[in-house]
Design an enzyme around this catalytic site. Structure first.
Site, PDB file in Angstrom:
ATOM      1  N   ASP A   1      27.629  40.159  44.517  1.00 34.50           N
ATOM      2  CA  ASP A   1      28.457  40.850  43.743  1.00 34.50           C
ATOM      3  C   ASP A   1      29.284  39.794  42.853  1.00 34.50           C
ATOM      4  OD1 ASP A   1      30.465  42.982  42.910  1.00 34.50           O
ATOM      5  OD2 ASP A   1      31.997  41.927  44.235  1.00 34.50           O
TER       6      ASP A   1
ATOM      7  N   ASP B   1      32.598  40.679  40.551  1.00 36.98           N
ATOM      8  CA  ASP B   1      34.218  40.782  40.502  1.00 36.98           C
ATOM      9  C   ASP B   1      34.910  40.669  41.623  1.00 36.98           C
ATOM     10  OD1 ASP B   1      34.653  41.568  37.422  1.00 36.98           O
ATOM     11  OD2 ASP B   1      33.098  43.078  38.034  1.00 36.98           O
TER      12      ASP B   1
ATOM     13  N   ASP C   1      33.117  41.528  48.125  1.00 34.10           N
ATOM     14  CA  ASP C   1      34.574  41.610  48.380  1.00 34.10           C
ATOM     15  C   ASP C   1      35.095  42.879  48.507  1.00 34.10           C
ATOM     16  OD1 ASP C   1      36.475  41.963  45.443  1.00 34.10           O
ATOM     17  OD2 ASP C   1      34.247  42.200  45.414  1.00 34.10           O
TER      18      ASP C   1
END
Length: 247
Positions: free
Chosen positions: A26, A28, A191
């Site tokens: 991922d 961001d 996250d």
């Protein structure tokens, strides 16, 4: 001390070590410290309506496509009669445009990307960001992101639904050389709760590196939870170990 605990369902480490051959990141909040920009802007917008932005709402928005996150925002805050999802995005966009080019790397991101690349482990990015935002966020980090085999964005035609749908990770697995790669050979780094669920819905292993403010109840689906990418041990996943620096 580093958080290094297992999730709930299908908790890792299993009896048999996973045989990881490919890695999906991922972006961001995982590789780039951009989630703070979204938080700041959303706090500014809500303050106008005498409302506050909290992490329970943040958790529901993280990792999703922009329009999907915007709908969550206006509905959960009770602003849908005063502010449409589209109006929210337009207002947010103007502020984010100036913030994104200042994006910094998260601790351990460069080290892990360069390590995997140096050892010939195919890596890619799967992010809900669309092309314009991706370019703004990565403009200071072009060389590092050039090490990715490919990047799948939220506005990719093959990504019909955003996370927690598995679309983006399945699309990413197909684009590796000789893809699609067996999901059981892929390790995803995330996250966001929606991203963790998207990875598990794809049949892949997932390491979660959450913001410390995220409630621990959101950790359950992950195979492993870490405080930082600096705490990741490649050997646990059958990947080449980090070289020990000579003292």
């Amino acid at each position: 001390m580093a958080a290094n605990h297992v999730g709930g369902a299908g908790a890792y480490p299993p009896q048999k070590k996973p045989s990881i051959t490919h890695v999906i990141f991922d972006m961001d909040g995982l590789l780039l410290d951009t989630e703070k920009f979204y938080t700041e802007v959303q706090e500014i917008i809500l303050a106008r309506y005498n409302k506050t932005f909290d992490w329970s709402l943040k958790a529901k928005m993280m990792g999703k496509k922009a329009i999907e996150a915007a709908r969550v925002f206006v509905e959960e805050t009770g602003l849908s009669d005063s502010l449409t999802a589209e109006e929210f995005l337009k207002e947010r966009e103007a502020m984010l445009q100036t913030m994104f080019p200042t994006s910094e790397l998260m601790p351990g991101a460069s080290r892990l990307i360069r390590h995997l690349n140096a050892h010939g482990i195919p890596i890619c990015v799967a992010t809900g960001s669309h092309i314009r935002h991706f370019e703004l966020k990565t403009q200071r980090h072009g060389e590092l992101f050039s090490l990715m085999h490919h990047v799948v964005l939220g506005d990719d035609p093959e990504v019909k639904q955003g996370k927690p749908s598995p679309d983006i990770f399945l699309a990413a697995s197909k684009r590796f050389e000789d893809g699609p790669v067996d999901p059981e050979n892929i390790l995803v780094f995330e996250d966001a709760p929606s991203g963790v669920h998207a990875a598990k819905n794809s049949g892949m292993y997932v390491v979660m590196v959450p913001d410390p403010r995220l409630d621990s109840s959101f950790h359950e689906a992950a195979d492993l939870v870490l405080n930082s990418l600096m705490d990741f041990n490649p050997l646990d996943w059958g990947l080449p170990p980090f070289e020990e620096k000579a003292s």
